[in-house]
Design an enzyme around this catalytic site. Structure first.
Site, mmCIF file in Angstrom:
data_model
loop_
_atom_site.group_PDB
_atom_site.id
_atom_site.type_symbol
_atom_site.label_atom_id
_atom_site.label_comp_id
_atom_site.label_asym_id
_atom_site.label_seq_id
_atom_site.Cartn_x
_atom_site.Cartn_y
_atom_site.Cartn_z
ATOM 1 N N ASP A 12 0.856 -1.173 0.000
ATOM 2 C CA ASP A 12 0.000 0.000 0.000
ATOM 3 C C ASP A 12 0.906 1.240 0.000
ATOM 4 O O ASP A 12 2.055 1.171 0.433
ATOM 5 C CB ASP A 12 -0.873 -0.052 1.262
ATOM 6 C CG ASP A 12 -1.592 1.248 1.498
ATOM 7 O OD1 ASP A 12 -2.309 1.704 0.581
ATOM 8 O OD2 ASP A 12 -1.435 1.827 2.600
ATOM 9 N N ASP A 14 -0.119 5.087 0.778
ATOM 10 C CA ASP A 14 -0.325 6.127 1.795
ATOM 11 C C ASP A 14 -0.447 5.514 3.190
ATOM 12 O O ASP A 14 -1.288 4.653 3.433
ATOM 13 C CB ASP A 14 -1.574 6.947 1.457
ATOM 14 C CG ASP A 14 -1.482 7.585 0.070
ATOM 15 O OD1 ASP A 14 -0.355 7.785 -0.424
ATOM 16 O OD2 ASP A 14 -2.541 7.867 -0.517
HETATM 17 MG MG LIG Z 1 -2.943 3.249 3.317
#
Ligand SMILES: [Mg+2]
Ligand SMILES: [Zn+2]
Length: 191
Positions: A12, A14
């Site tokens: 992932d 962010d």
């Molecule tokens: Mg995230």
């Protein structure tokens, strides 16, 4: 097909690779955690494919464009390269069912926890999800791991600290660790 990887690590973006800053609409706002480059370099050296998988509904919502996301990823790639690390491919979902950009306002097969972004890595790099890992700061990242049959690691950075206390019924992470460097170590100990 590009350079083949049997195993992949799906990261992932962010809150996992970079600081969670809300909708990231300018490349200058990219901030790696202090351990990010070391963590990714270790995965590269172990011969794992490293893939970014990110929900970027800000595009469907009209907050920013694909071009901005591409600039963000180019900046990340430059910073990683300077540290001898590499993300092998950058995949993101630009959709959202409630978006305001008409052609992107839909239910798609690539918004995590749906598996579309992982399927692209399978097609492009020959990655076997059953021998792979997903790392993220949200339960939807762990959900993606479950969907594709990979191992799922929740990190406590970004939203992870809050998420850890709100585990959805029936969803269990294979590991919950403090951050990406700990996730990287866990992965290297479990291959
Ligand atoms: Mg995230
Ligand atoms: Zn999508």
């Amino acid at each position: 097909m590009s350079a083949a990887f049997q195993r992949g690590v799906f990261l992932d973006r962010d809150g996992t690779i970079i600081e969670e800053v809300g909708y990231l609409d300018r490349p200058e706002r990219v901030a790696f955690f202090p351990w990010t480059i070391d963590a990714i370099r270790a995965l590269n050296r172990a011969g794992l494919g490293v893939f970014l998988v990110s929900n970027q509904s800000g595009i469907a919502r009209g907050f920013f464009t694909d071009a901005v996301v591409d600039e963000v990823h180019q900046r990340m790639a430059d910073m990683l390269a300077a540290g001898g690390a590499r993300i092998d491919a950058y995949y993101y979902c630009p959709h959202h069912p409630e978006g305001s950009v008409r052609e992107l306002a839909k239910v798609c097969d690539c918004r995590k926890p749906a598996r579309g972004l992982v399927d692209r890595a399978m097609a492009e790099f020959g990655v076997d999800p059953a021998r792979s890992f997903v790392v993220g700061d949200r339960w939807l990242d762990v959900g993606l791991a479950r969907t594709v049959g990979a191992k799922g690691v929740l990190v406590r950075t970004g939203y992870g600290d809050t998420e850890e206390r709100r585990r959805p019924e029936g969803l269990e992470a294979d590991a919950v660790v403090d951050n990406l460097i700990a996730a990287s170590s866990w992965i290297l100990g479990n291959i």
